[in-house]
Design a protein around this motif. Structure first.
Motif, PDB file in Angstrom:
ATOM      1  N   GLU A   1       9.663   5.411   8.054  1.00 49.29           N
ATOM      2  CA  GLU A   1       8.852   4.206   7.975  1.00 49.29           C
ATOM      3  C   GLU A   1       7.417   4.516   7.538  1.00 49.29           C
ATOM      4  O   GLU A   1       6.773   3.697   6.864  1.00 49.29           O
ATOM      5  CB  GLU A   1       8.838   3.472   9.323  1.00 49.29           C
ATOM      6  CG  GLU A   1       8.219   4.220  10.480  1.00 49.29           C
ATOM      7  CD  GLU A   1       9.170   5.171  11.196  1.00 49.29           C
ATOM      8  OE1 GLU A   1       8.827   5.614  12.306  1.00 49.29           O
ATOM      9  OE2 GLU A   1      10.260   5.464  10.634  1.00 49.29           O
ATOM     10  N   VAL A   2       6.928   5.702   7.889  1.00 45.18           N
ATOM     11  CA  VAL A   2       5.575   6.087   7.469  1.00 45.18           C
ATOM     12  C   VAL A   2       5.579   6.445   5.988  1.00 45.18           C
ATOM     13  O   VAL A   2       4.657   6.079   5.243  1.00 45.18           O
ATOM     14  CB  VAL A   2       5.041   7.252   8.317  1.00 45.18           C
ATOM     15  CG1 VAL A   2       3.614   7.611   7.884  1.00 45.18           C
ATOM     16  CG2 VAL A   2       5.055   6.892   9.797  1.00 45.18           C
ATOM     17  N   LEU A   3       6.607   7.158   5.557  1.00 41.89           N
ATOM     18  CA  LEU A   3       6.701   7.495   4.138  1.00 41.89           C
ATOM     19  C   LEU A   3       6.819   6.238   3.277  1.00 41.89           C
ATOM     20  O   LEU A   3       6.289   6.201   2.161  1.00 41.89           O
ATOM     21  CB  LEU A   3       7.894   8.423   3.895  1.00 41.89           C
ATOM     22  CG  LEU A   3       7.785   9.823   4.512  1.00 41.89           C
ATOM     23  CD1 LEU A   3       9.057  10.623   4.246  1.00 41.89           C
ATOM     24  CD2 LEU A   3       6.569  10.568   3.970  1.00 41.89           C
ATOM     25  N   GLU A   4       7.496   5.223   3.791  1.00 41.11           N
ATOM     26  CA  GLU A   4       7.582   3.959   3.050  1.00 41.11           C
ATOM     27  C   GLU A   4       6.198   3.342   2.874  1.00 41.11           C
ATOM     28  O   GLU A   4       5.884   2.775   1.827  1.00 41.11           O
ATOM     29  CB  GLU A   4       8.508   2.982   3.782  1.00 41.11           C
ATOM     30  CG  GLU A   4       9.985   3.349   3.727  1.00 41.11           C
ATOM     31  CD  GLU A   4      10.541   3.348   2.319  1.00 41.11           C
ATOM     32  OE1 GLU A   4      10.061   2.558   1.481  1.00 41.11           O
ATOM     33  OE2 GLU A   4      11.470   4.140   2.052  1.00 41.11           O
ATOM     34  N   ARG A   5       5.353   3.456   3.890  1.00 39.01           N
ATOM     35  CA  ARG A   5       4.004   2.893   3.818  1.00 39.01           C
ATOM     36  C   ARG A   5       3.183   3.518   2.699  1.00 39.01           C
ATOM     37  O   ARG A   5       2.371   2.846   2.056  1.00 39.01           O
ATOM     38  CB  ARG A   5       3.276   3.084   5.152  1.00 39.01           C
ATOM     39  CG  ARG A   5       3.696   2.121   6.235  1.00 39.01           C
ATOM     40  CD  ARG A   5       3.097   2.520   7.574  1.00 39.01           C
ATOM     41  NE  ARG A   5       1.631   2.585   7.539  1.00 39.01           N
ATOM     42  CZ  ARG A   5       0.892   3.113   8.515  1.00 39.01           C
ATOM     43  NH1 ARG A   5       1.489   3.636   9.588  1.00 39.01           N
ATOM     44  NH2 ARG A   5      -0.426   3.129   8.416  1.00 39.01           N
ATOM     45  N   ILE A   6       3.381   4.808   2.472  1.00 42.06           N
ATOM     46  CA  ILE A   6       2.568   5.494   1.464  1.00 42.06           C
ATOM     47  C   ILE A   6       3.282   5.619   0.117  1.00 42.06           C
ATOM     48  O   ILE A   6       2.805   6.304  -0.780  1.00 42.06           O
ATOM     49  CB  ILE A   6       2.127   6.890   1.953  1.00 42.06           C
ATOM     50  CG1 ILE A   6       3.327   7.837   2.101  1.00 42.06           C
ATOM     51  CG2 ILE A   6       1.355   6.786   3.259  1.00 42.06           C
ATOM     52  CD1 ILE A   6       2.932   9.290   2.249  1.00 42.06           C
TER      53      ILE A   6
END
Length: 285
Positions: free
Chosen positions: A138-143
């Motif tokens: 989910e964090v990688l999706e944000r960036i």
């Protein structure tokens, strides 16, 4: 997105340019201010210190040389970024270095992921790096907009910060090997009295061909070593790879030989040149 790039060497500067080209709001900082200043002319905000650089950041990219540099910058700036900022570790610092950075992230309560950069100066400037990402999905999706701006593709190495480092070390072992092997083959051909360019012609289009062998081989033939990936930078990485291999029981026979060959080229004055200069280690004046 509001992106801060901490470290504007050859890779960091290229990444900043790619981010600007894709419309991101970019702030840059470098410990040697003169390395960051030219990016102001491309539209970046040039910060005077690391703490100021991260004050408004949504994403912070750490594009630094080694563990000491990453630790120093984190200590300077971690408390000044917004609490929801994502810090992206892009520096090749090895297994132990990554563990140190993870511990610091936990100490300061920052969200940390990896996006190791596979490529050299030109792909960084062109937004054509391969990004080796690791961390919570989910964090990688944000960036993802940031990763897409600087990379032609992203490989998800795993959910653990450290998986990207593992993949980067494996990839750089290959880069070090194929570059040195190209230099050796050219030197053997020359020593046996044939045009070394024939080696590149011979492998062209075959199962053993490699675009990288041609790129670096042509630099070797021309004696042109303008740095795309500095030789001493790869020497540092070979040391990290060797340490990791030794710690996990992998034979270091080839890595030890690579370390010596690149060290010879560096000792001859090619440390700041491109890694293609390793070819000089196979010839005698």
């Amino acid at each position: 997105m509001r992106v801060t790039v901490l470290g504007t060497g050859a890779m960091g500067a290229g990444v900043a340019q790619s981010l600007l080209r894709e419309g991101h709001e970019v702030t840059v900082w470098n410990r040697s201010p003169e390395r960051a200043a030219p990016l102001g002319g491309h539209g970046a905000t040039v910060a005077t210190d690391a703490a100021t650089a991260v004050e408004r950041a949504e994403v912070v990219l750490l594009t630094l040389f080694d563990t000491d540099a990453v630790v120093d910058v984190l200590e300077q700036a971690a408390g000044d970024a917004p609490t929801d900022a994502v810090w992206v570790q892009c520096s090749t610092v090895g297994v132990e270095g990554t563990e140190t950075v993870v511990q610091l992230a936990e100490k300061y309560g920052i969200t940390l992921v990896e996006a190791m950069m596979l490529g050299t100066k030109a792909p960084a400037e062109q937004g054509k790096l391969t990004m080796l990402a690791a961390g919570p999905a989910e964090v990688l999706e944000r960036i993802d907009p940031v990763l897409r701006a600087i990379g032609a593709k992203t490989v998800r190495a795993g959910a653990r910060v450290g998986d990207g480092t593992a993949l980067k070390l494996a990839a750089n072992a290959w880069i070090a090997s194929i570059t040195a092997a190209t230099g050796q083959s050219l030197a053997v051909a020359r020593a046996l009295g044939i045009d070394p360019a024939l080696f590149l012609q011979a492998i062209d289009g075959t199962a053993s061909d490699s675009a990288y062998a041609h790129t670096k081989g042509e630099s070797m033939l021309a004696g042109e070593y303008s740095a795309q990936f500095a030789l001493d930078g790869l020497r540092k990485d070979i040391g990290l790879i060797t340490d990791s291999a030794r710690a996990t029981g992998v034979s270091t026979t080839l890595l030890d030989a690579l370390g010596r060959v690149y060290a010879d080229a560096s000792a001859a004055g090619h440390g700041s040149d491109d890694i293609a200069a390793v070819g000089t280690a196979f010839t005698k004046d």
